[in-house]
Design a protein around this motif. Structure first.
Motif, PDB file in Angstrom:
ATOM      1  N   UNK C 216       0.860  -1.188   0.000  1.00 27.69           N
ATOM      2  CA  UNK C 216       0.000   0.000   0.000  1.00 27.69           C
ATOM      3  C   UNK C 216       0.892   1.231   0.000  1.00 27.69           C
ATOM      4  N   UNK C 356      -9.067  -7.793   5.743  1.00 31.56           N
ATOM      5  CA  UNK C 356      -7.732  -7.396   6.179  1.00 31.56           C
ATOM      6  C   UNK C 356      -7.330  -8.148   7.440  1.00 31.56           C
ATOM      7  N   UNK C 378       3.196  -3.745   4.166  1.00 32.16           N
ATOM      8  CA  UNK C 378       1.795  -3.321   4.220  1.00 32.16           C
ATOM      9  C   UNK C 378       1.044  -4.071   3.135  1.00 32.16           C
ATOM     10  N   UNK C 379      -0.227  -4.273   3.370  1.00 30.59           N
ATOM     11  CA  UNK C 379      -1.051  -4.975   2.379  1.00 30.59           C
ATOM     12  C   UNK C 379      -2.511  -4.864   2.790  1.00 30.59           C
ATOM     13  N   UNK C 380      -3.386  -5.297   1.881  1.00 26.32           N
ATOM     14  CA  UNK C 380      -4.812  -5.324   2.209  1.00 26.32           C
ATOM     15  C   UNK C 380      -5.237  -6.770   2.473  1.00 26.32           C
TER      16      UNK C 380
ATOM     17  N   UNK D  25      -7.263  -6.324  16.273  1.00 30.63           N
ATOM     18  CA  UNK D  25      -6.029  -6.795  15.629  1.00 30.63           C
ATOM     19  C   UNK D  25      -5.197  -5.588  15.236  1.00 30.63           C
ATOM     20  N   UNK D  28      -2.121  -3.689   9.077  1.00 26.44           N
ATOM     21  CA  UNK D  28      -0.890  -3.586   8.294  1.00 26.44           C
ATOM     22  C   UNK D  28      -1.129  -2.600   7.153  1.00 26.44           C
ATOM     23  N   UNK D  29      -1.844  -1.525   7.481  1.00 28.11           N
ATOM     24  CA  UNK D  29      -2.244  -0.584   6.436  1.00 28.11           C
ATOM     25  C   UNK D  29      -1.253   0.564   6.272  1.00 28.11           C
ATOM     26  N   UNK D  30      -0.254   0.588   7.129  1.00 26.28           N
ATOM     27  CA  UNK D  30       0.754   1.644   6.986  1.00 26.28           C
ATOM     28  C   UNK D  30       0.166   3.041   7.087  1.00 26.28           C
ATOM     29  N   UNK D  32      -2.708   4.061   6.130  1.00 26.23           N
ATOM     30  CA  UNK D  32      -3.563   4.480   5.012  1.00 26.23           C
ATOM     31  C   UNK D  32      -5.026   4.108   5.209  1.00 26.23           C
TER      32      UNK D  32
END
Lengths: 448, 486, 448, 486
Positions: C216, C356, C378-380, D25, D28-30, D32
């Motif tokens: 991301x 997620x 990072x990831x979705x 939880x 892991x969206x950094x 965003x």
């Protein structure tokens, strides 16, 4: 919860409009003693995916017939369901409609029912038909009750060729009203003499074609004898497709024809729901049970359809009604009617012919299996075979090889040891050559 | 474009189902091959699909709009249930496969039974009845069988005058004389009125609760007590179970038998008149008489008792009520619905159903004539006093509602009030949808009071057909198409 | 033949009315040299049952994802399809309608498209959206062409985080018109520097979120740089569900947003059909390709909807049209829109959050497998993992155990040996805990 | 009852898709994560089903009536095809599974290719184009690639003026200049007219055959010959393939490339505007340039060539046209349709389609103005001369047909005649349905000639909306809902 459109805010606003403090307050007439404890021992709501998986898990614990070579009949038959049929009955306008009490906005269902009644009358060779009963067995019981109303007699004779569920349901339905239902022993060989048993106490005689063991009979002479005795002849059918190939019950002199319509409406479906077909001579119309759809005109003179003759029904007659039936089998009747329309004259008679041809071929091949005897000299798409082993055990053994070989007669008649080795084998267009090979090979192996 | 009858399509060599070519063969029909034609029309697949699509468009369903038909519980039918019922493992199974190959089906029936027993607190349930009236029959037959077992020959069943017509019809079919219990001014049945009719000739009381006036019978426990005291049984008509599901333990009301319409409370579709399914819960006193078939679980798995003679333990089945094993396809749909809602969801269902009905009741009480004092349960009853001197009848009023885009409410039922209008919105309508409906009803009520009777007499005008001549239909019944005389 | 309503008699009567001797005579303009020989080497007609079985036989030769633990993504995602959605799009009035050129009898489709356009605009954070393109890849190509029309420049820069099919389709679409499409190498680590590559020759820069390898990124700074250079920023998405959880492309400064909508419309379906989402700033409206549905009024003043701005389209503009697209993906757009309506704000954002959360859990568990490294910080709902073995071989080995472990990067990038051990793993609500157990166990076994 | 926009339902905490509860939880969206709401409405499942059911009822489809839309081949869509496309083994397969696990899918694509090649006589087919226009693009790109391979830089493509607008648009997208070929008085294109435009600058001719006037181009073989002689290629627009399927070998016409609309000839549903599928058959000269992906069969089974660099043998793919592997779901439907019809059935399809069109043409020629002399192929073209001095326009006439219960024919196309009315009944209409339609058209024609222009100007009156203001829509585009200002 996805089915419930009220939001918490809505509920508050509505309670305010009502002037109630809580939803619980609306239940104030309910005695506290009957309130459910908070903790009913049941799970809470699930997502659609969870429900779908739970149902799929149950489905996976069954051997479905498409996974097997399946020759199962005994009153419930697998025919191919055209995709158009299943699409059409799922249309919300058919699926989520109620009984057509408001004909102005129910002409769809009503015209279908009118067409259904006509199809049933044509197929059976009768004058009128109703808009359906729960199933064939209850239709048979209603036919006996109708015969009793017409003749005012208290005795019913049921052939040993009638499906035992039809016979038992008729017995159950009538016994509390003091009607004596005599059910003859299973007629595996098709040799039963009914004419000799006809007497003047009978309200009706109930026979079946094709018989439970497959036999075809001409009931014309029986009809004469029955009529002479002042009784009615009720002819039952569990495979309406046979009517595409056979002389009709009407031609044979039947007064009432009842049938289970599942085979032309729905998949096997573990036996339910089905649809009861009910046809009769028009002189008995006002004694017929169930709903009827009739033609009429609207204020502009346009043809239209309505439920009619409801003065026979419990809404108006209450305890004097011809029957207590209310909800019937409308959507299955719709499916049946759509399938008959898809078939048409050519498809209906052609499919019947094809079924018979397949069954003849199967009987020929099974007769050649050492130890197997075909009991039914005449049949439509189902016949009985016999061998010197427990049919139930043979079926169980073959099921393990994904061959569902047929229905053992002993499942219905455990107290007749002579039927232990009798198996009912049904053959339809759903049975491929490979299916038949598997059945023949399996029987050879198990019986050797 | 008008849609012809299928029989009015030109008859021809057409079909929508092709059949493989048949090699010549020797038939086994014993000379019984049909000689004449059946007389069916021939349509191609495109014609068939168009015919039924067009016909369907002349229907009104829950999917097309609000369906406030009192006593009928026209709630939303979730589509997942249709999908589940079509899973090959649930649809393409045969009633007479070896039970070893249908353990999932039997487990499903057992699970459904468990839910119905938990929700009602009753110890037993007979699954096979095919509809509500059939469930009534099951209950009354069980009562009759129990009486027979007790060696008692009681002749009479008491039925309140507000009951559904099926109640007296059922009692009559089982050979009972029906005696009516009058309703109180409040629309309820009093224990006293029941008591007045009770006696050693009475086998049972059949009572609808919540009743057809939309009211809970507050004296139900007392009624059950005195009925039992008189040696009779209590049949409760469960058609209106949607009002109380998850909230009331039926067992605690003293009920001996109650049918549950899966096609009402548990959302299996009405389909233009069925199929329904009417499992009947039974008290310990009646449980032994439950009909065959039923599912039993033992250490080898599930099995099916299909024949009276195979019944074991205390069971003395009164017989068989229908072919095969009950409305299995409806069991699938109902169980999918129950799993979806769960205990908490079902409690919300009844709460929202009652809230919606009371909201209608409260918002319409000033313009229509509310028949009885609330709170109501799942439906609201009005009568035709508000139409007095307007020249507009209940029927006219209902038909005018069609032009507003709605299915009418139930009319002229229950019989305890004059010109009844019975509205059951169910829990699957939003407040906004109810508000829109309320506005339409209020508008019509005002129009009626303003003297525009002609408008109502003309209604409906926006429908494929306008008012149909029902008298003609009954006087000269035309129940099937016949070929035009040539 | 069941689809053909003309009978032999009809044909004769019609030929007579026409004055032709035979149907063949109607083909008299066709040169004999081009007539088909009688014997085309193809089979004759089949019954519905035969066709159904032929199709089922083909289906049976595939391992379908519901039979496996499937973690497949790379631009195509499996989400649960609500039963209501599939029912609604099968209704004949949607399914068998044509492009809504006659708005009076197409308000159903038109209102759906208007709602669709609004949903797409809201999800992407853009001002306007069109009524759909074929798929995400062609939408991406059309976006580049649109940028070229707007800027009159002949250079396009494609990030190495863009789906390779999007990149290749864009290249193919533009190369014949002399546009230079530069596709950067695969950006498995998410470290690519684009801002440094922006120059004044660029028509647009194309980036993707989440990136092909899961990363991301915030493109806000890039957008500024791109705009400063007089170019456009095109943001692509292959998983529109991510928009329920992430800052929108619109917020980041995108000029055009394109996406593949399959994941919220249809099952995996072997990758087609899909639906291309296309949204933009309204100032570029008249350069947008594809159909647009607009609000208007009818002669009675009632609100209604029509196809509009068709002067951009080929029917009128012919060789000057903004695109040659005609048939688009109407029914899939309808499915997408219905699914978005079913989800609503709560379901859309909730399902994204749940996806997620599941993916985070899966990444945690996979990171604990010896030899496995999670590449995406990072990831979705999809991330890349790497291990010291051929990902393609690992996938093949696990497929034999009914675990479809993911998509090997080497399938797209065979010439990058450093990607041989890289696997894309997608995790959605369709993956149960048991699926994840099977994946972890399988990887442990194969990698040990 | 009017159906609101979904955005006009009250916004609330409702959903028709429940999501399981999420344990807390660490994301892991950094950073965003979206902050604001999306702005979507919340509807419960019953509301959604009703919304779309009602909207659907405002649509006209093949399932509801005759759909004589010229050039669009609105034939019946068999329901089995929908069922097949939903079989788990064909629907729930992923484009990037190992090819060893999707051999059935690849076999299906290979079989479809086989049918298309057999039916056209062409040696190759590119399956991936997503629709007709995309198929044109495929053909023209292949032509461009072939020219590039030949080292020739030809600049121009010739397109007859009767062509679909997509033809010139496609040529332009591929960087070609478009030159128009005029039509003859007879509605056909003559070899002579083509010859006059040919030259070393011409890369290809794009010709629709049967053409948009519904006529077969009798000089097609000669045209192909001279085009080839000039070193150019022949693109034939196959939109009207339904007229000739099973009867004409396209290869023998000298065609180099032709797209086939599976959503026309092979009955995949139009769905309100797609998805389509436009496989493009190619001559030996163009076959090497076919785009990726394509299916190859070798001794280990089927495999998929997905990347240009993986092409083997003579293949020099010009690139990739879309994501994944083509419109697979449409392949399933089309193949099911082909298997159902078979060779004999497909020949009957084209014959009946042409017969139906000629019947319309013959029965209407005396009241409408037939543009050209027949026999026609699958569609019949009329122009507006019959409306001369009536004050009724083609548009008015078409809208009046809506009130008769029909979808109008194609209007104002092709451009080669004035006020065109182009009717394509397809083979799935019965004679009775055509007769009914013909009566309606004749009735309207007589009404127009009788001077009742006002009736036509008012039409349609029986529709959910009457004539819509398209000018307003284009002048002040409102392309999305926006929240009302508060």
């Amino acid at each position: 919860m996805r089915f419930l459109p009220l939001t918490a805010d809505d509920r508050q606003a509505m309670l305010a409009a009502i002037g109630a403090e809580s939803v619980d307050a609306l239940y104030r007439d309910v005695p506290a003693a009957a309130r459910h404890p908070e903790a009913i021992d049941l799970p809470n709501q699930k997502t659609e995916l969870q429900v779908e998986r739970a149902m799929a898990a149950l489905a996976a614990k069954n051997l479905n017939c498409s996974q097997a070579a399946a020759f199962l009949g005994a009153g419930n038959y697998r025919h191919h369901t055209p995709a158009a049929l299943d699409y059409l009955i799922q249309r919300g306008e058919f699926l989520t409609a109620y009984t057509p009490y408001q004909p102005e906005i129910a002409q769809g269902t009503l015209q279908v029912l009118f067409e259904f009644q006509t199809q049933v009358a044509l197929m059976t060779g009768m004058e009128v038909a109703n808009a359906s009963m729960y199933d064939g067995a209850t239709a048979c019981a209603e036919a006996a009750a109708m015969a009793q109303r017409i003749t005012k007699r208290k005795k019913v004779l049921v052939s040993g060729g009638v499906h035992p569920h039809f016979a038992d349901t008729t017995d159950t339905f009538l016994k509390f009203t003091g009607v004596d239902v005599e059910i003859l022993p299973p007629d595996a060989m098709g040799l039963e003499d009914l004419i000799g048993r006809v007497d003047d106490d009978l309200a009706c005689v109930i026979v079946q074609t094709p018989g439970f063991f497959g036999h075809l009979k001409d009931f014309s002479a029986l009809a004469e004898a029955v009529h002479e005795a002042g009784a009615l002849l009720v002819v039952a059918t569990t495979e309406p497709l046979s009517l595409g190939l056979l002389k009709t019950p009407g031609e044979m002199g039947a007064d009432i024809v009842v049938a289970e319509g599942q085979s032309l409406a729905l998949p096997a479906g573990f036996g339910g729901p089905g649809v009861g077909l009910f046809a009769s001579r028009s002189k008995y119309l006002r004694q017929m049970p169930g709903r009827l759809c009739g033609e009429t005109v609207d204020v502009d003179g346009k043809r239209g359809f309505v439920l009619t003759l409801s003065t026979r029904e419990q809404h108006i007659r209450r305890e004097k009604a011809t029957s207590n039936i209310c909800t019937n089998s409308g959507l299955v009747a719709t499916a049946f009617s759509i399938h008959m329309t898809l078939l048409g004259e050519k498809g209906f008679t052609g499919l019947a012919d094809y079924n018979h041809a397949r069954a003849v071929e199967a009987a020929r091949r099974l007769a050649a299996v050492p130890g197997v005897k075909v009991l039914s000299s005449t049949f439509f798409n189902e016949f009985a075979i016999a061998f010197d082993a427990s049919a139930a055990a043979v079926v169980e053994a073959l099921a393990a090889k994904n061959v569902l070989a047929g229905v053992p007669a002993s499942r219905f008649y455990p107290t007749y040891p002579e039927l232990d080795g009798v198996l009912l084998v049904a053959v339809t267009e759903m049975n491929s050559d490979e299916d038949l090979d598997a059945l023949v090979a399996g029987l050879k192996e198990v019986l050797s | 474009v008008e849609e012809r009858l299928i029989f009015e399509y030109d008859h021809h060599d057409r079909t929508a189902v092709d059949v493989p070519a048949i090699e010549p063969y020797e038939d086994r029909l014993g000379g019984l091959r049909r000689t004449g034609a059946v007389g069916l029309p021939g349509l191609a697949e495109p014609q068939v699909v168009r015919h039924y699509t067009r016909l369907s468009q002349k229907n009104y369903g829950i999917d097309t709009g609000l369906f406030p038909l009192g006593s009928c519980t026209m709630k939303y039918n979730p589509r997942l249930n249709e999908k589940a019922a079509r899973m090959a493992g649930l649809a393409d199974i045969h009633p007479f496969q070896p039970v070893s190959t249908v353990q999932g089906a039997l487990e499903l029936m057992d699970t459904l039974s468990h839910w119905l027993k938990q929700l009602t607190g009753m110890p037993a349930v007979a699954l096979s009845p095919a509809a509500g009236a059939h469930g009534e029959l099951c209950g009354v037959m069980a009562i009759r069988a129990a009486m027979d077992a007790r060696g008692e020959n009681r002749t009479t069943i008491l039925v309140p005058e507000s009951a559904h017509g099926t109640n007296p019809a059922t009692a009559a079919i089982c050979g009972y004389v029906v005696e009516s219990i009058p309703a109180e001014e409040s629309g309820r049945v009093s224990a006293e009125a029941v008591k007045a009719k009770l006696g050693p000739h009475v086998a049972a009381v059949m009572i609808t609760n919540p009743n057809t006036c939309g009211l809970f019978e507050p004296e139900m426990i007392e009624i059950s007590r005195i009925v039992h005291e008189a040696g009779a049984y209590v049949y409760m008509d469960g058609a209106n179970f949607n009002a109380v599901v998850g909230r009331i333990r039926i067992a605690d009301l003293g009920v001996d038998a109650m049918h549950i319409n899966l096609h009402k409370t548990f959302s299996t579709p009405h389909g233009g008149g069925g199929p329904g399914s009417g499992p009947t819960v039974l008290s310990a006193a009646l449980a032994p008489y439950a009909p065959v078939p039923y599912v039993v679980r033992d250490d080898k798995g599930f099995r099916l008792v299909e024949l009276e003679r195979d019944a074991d333990g205390d069971a003395k089945p009164f017989g068989r009520m229908k072919g095969y094993h009950g409305q299995f396809g409806m069991f699938v749909r109902a169980l999918a619905y129950m799993l979806a809602l769960g205990k908490d969801g079902l409690q919300q269902v009844s709460g929202d159903a009652v809230l919606n009905a009371n909201y209608l009741y409260a918002r319409l009480a000033d313009v229509l004539s509310a028949s009885f004092e609330g709170p109501v349960m799942h439906e609201a009853l009005f009568d035709d006093r508000f139409l007095k001197d307007t020249g507009v009848t209940t029927l006219d009023f209902a038909k005018a509602l069609i032009d507003e885009g709605y299915h009418p409410m139930t009319m002229y039922f229950p019989l305890v009030v004059h010109g009844a209008l019975l509205m059951e919105p169910t829990e699957t309508e939003s407040k906004a949808a109810l508000d829109q409906f309320i506005d339409a009803v209020r508008g019509l009520a005002e129009r009626a009071k303003a003297g525009d009777a002609e408008y109502f007499r003309q209604a409906p005008v926006h429908t494929p057909r306008r008012r149909l001549d029902e008298t003609l239909a009954a006087r000269k019944p035309v129940l099937r198409w016949t070929p035009p005389e040539s």
